[in-house]
Design a protein around this motif. Structure first.
Motif, PDB file in Angstrom:
ATOM      1  N   TYR A  95     -29.973 123.726  32.421  1.00 54.58           N
ATOM      2  CA  TYR A  95     -30.058 124.891  32.025  1.00 54.58           C
ATOM      3  C   TYR A  95     -29.303 125.924  32.684  1.00 54.58           C
ATOM      4  CZ  TYR A  95     -33.147 121.968  28.891  1.00 54.58           C
ATOM      5  OH  TYR A  95     -33.524 121.087  28.201  1.00 54.58           O
ATOM      6  N   GLY A  96     -28.917 125.690  33.996  1.00 58.24           N
ATOM      7  CA  GLY A  96     -28.688 126.749  34.781  1.00 58.24           C
ATOM      8  C   GLY A  96     -27.234 126.382  35.427  1.00 58.24           C
ATOM      9  N   GLU A  97     -27.311 126.001  36.732  1.00 57.23           N
ATOM     10  CA  GLU A  97     -26.103 125.532  37.154  1.00 57.23           C
ATOM     11  C   GLU A  97     -25.371 124.396  36.870  1.00 57.23           C
ATOM     12  OE1 GLU A  97     -26.494 125.511  41.454  1.00 57.23           O
ATOM     13  OE2 GLU A  97     -27.715 127.099  41.730  1.00 57.23           O
ATOM     14  N   GLY A  98     -26.162 123.536  35.950  1.00 55.52           N
ATOM     15  CA  GLY A  98     -25.342 122.623  35.471  1.00 55.52           C
ATOM     16  C   GLY A  98     -24.773 122.561  34.215  1.00 55.52           C
ATOM     17  N   TRP A  99     -24.485 124.088  33.773  1.00 59.21           N
ATOM     18  CA  TRP A  99     -23.827 124.256  32.499  1.00 59.21           C
ATOM     19  C   TRP A  99     -22.448 123.607  32.462  1.00 59.21           C
ATOM     20  CZ3 TRP A  99     -19.303 127.142  32.242  1.00 59.21           C
ATOM     21  CH2 TRP A  99     -18.847 127.869  33.328  1.00 59.21           C
ATOM     22  N   MET A 100     -22.002 123.282  31.418  1.00 55.21           N
ATOM     23  CA  MET A 100     -20.623 122.653  31.325  1.00 55.21           C
ATOM     24  C   MET A 100     -19.472 123.326  31.047  1.00 55.21           C
ATOM     25  SD  MET A 100     -21.905 118.760  30.101  1.00 55.21           S
ATOM     26  CE  MET A 100     -22.856 117.986  31.247  1.00 55.21           C
ATOM     27  N   VAL A 101     -19.451 124.098  29.766  1.00 51.81           N
ATOM     28  CA  VAL A 101     -18.436 124.997  29.207  1.00 51.81           C
ATOM     29  C   VAL A 101     -18.791 126.409  28.890  1.00 51.81           C
ATOM     30  CG1 VAL A 101     -16.802 123.105  28.568  1.00 51.81           C
ATOM     31  CG2 VAL A 101     -18.390 124.046  26.969  1.00 51.81           C
ATOM     32  N   LYS A 102     -18.104 127.246  28.974  1.00 46.30           N
ATOM     33  CA  LYS A 102     -18.157 128.572  28.070  1.00 46.30           C
ATOM     34  C   LYS A 102     -17.141 128.652  26.957  1.00 46.30           C
ATOM     35  CE  LYS A 102     -17.830 133.485  29.157  1.00 46.30           C
ATOM     36  NZ  LYS A 102     -17.872 134.687  30.136  1.00 46.30           N
TER      37      LYS A 102
END
Length: 124
Positions: A95-102
């Motif tokens: 939920y933090g540094e492991g986000w995938m796309v914006k």
């Protein structure tokens, strides 16, 4: 297991964090536990408009490859480039540094699940 209340969720185990007209998207802690150790994230859809339900990339774990489904209509603005060298960030901090796309949102996210609804879906 962690289910941040400020996020929205899908039945396909993605999460969405809305920030104005943009949003970050990743996979849930439940999904990454089911997949196991993630060794590669392949997303090459920057600049593309992706409809809800369409595949926007894949995640490769030690034993399987899984498609990533777009939870809501949007245009992909950015990919988390840290995942190229460190795909394990999805396991360590989904939920933090492991986000995938914006993405730039193309419609409201009110069709997505709340944290409580998602918990009920996965049986927690």
């Amino acid at each position: 297991m962690n289910f941040p209340a400020e996020l929205k969720y899908t039945k396909d185990h993605e999460w969405v964090k809305v920030d104005g007209e943009n949003a970050l998207i990743g996979i849930t802690e439940f999904a990454q536990r089911e997949l196991g150790d993630i060794v590669y994230v392949d997303i090459n859809t920057v600049g593309k408009e992706v409809a809800e339900g369409d595949v926007f990339g894949t995640v490769e774990a030690v034993k399987t490859v899984s498609d990533l489904f777009m939870p809501i209509d949007g245009t992909i603005l950015e990919i988390n480039s840290n995942l190229d060298a460190n795909p394990e960030l999805v396991n360590k901090d989904p939920y933090g540094e492991g986000w995938m796309v914006k993405i730039k949102l193309l419609k409201p996210v009110d069709v997505l699940l709340s944290a409580d609804d998602y918990k009920a879906l996965v049986g927690v």
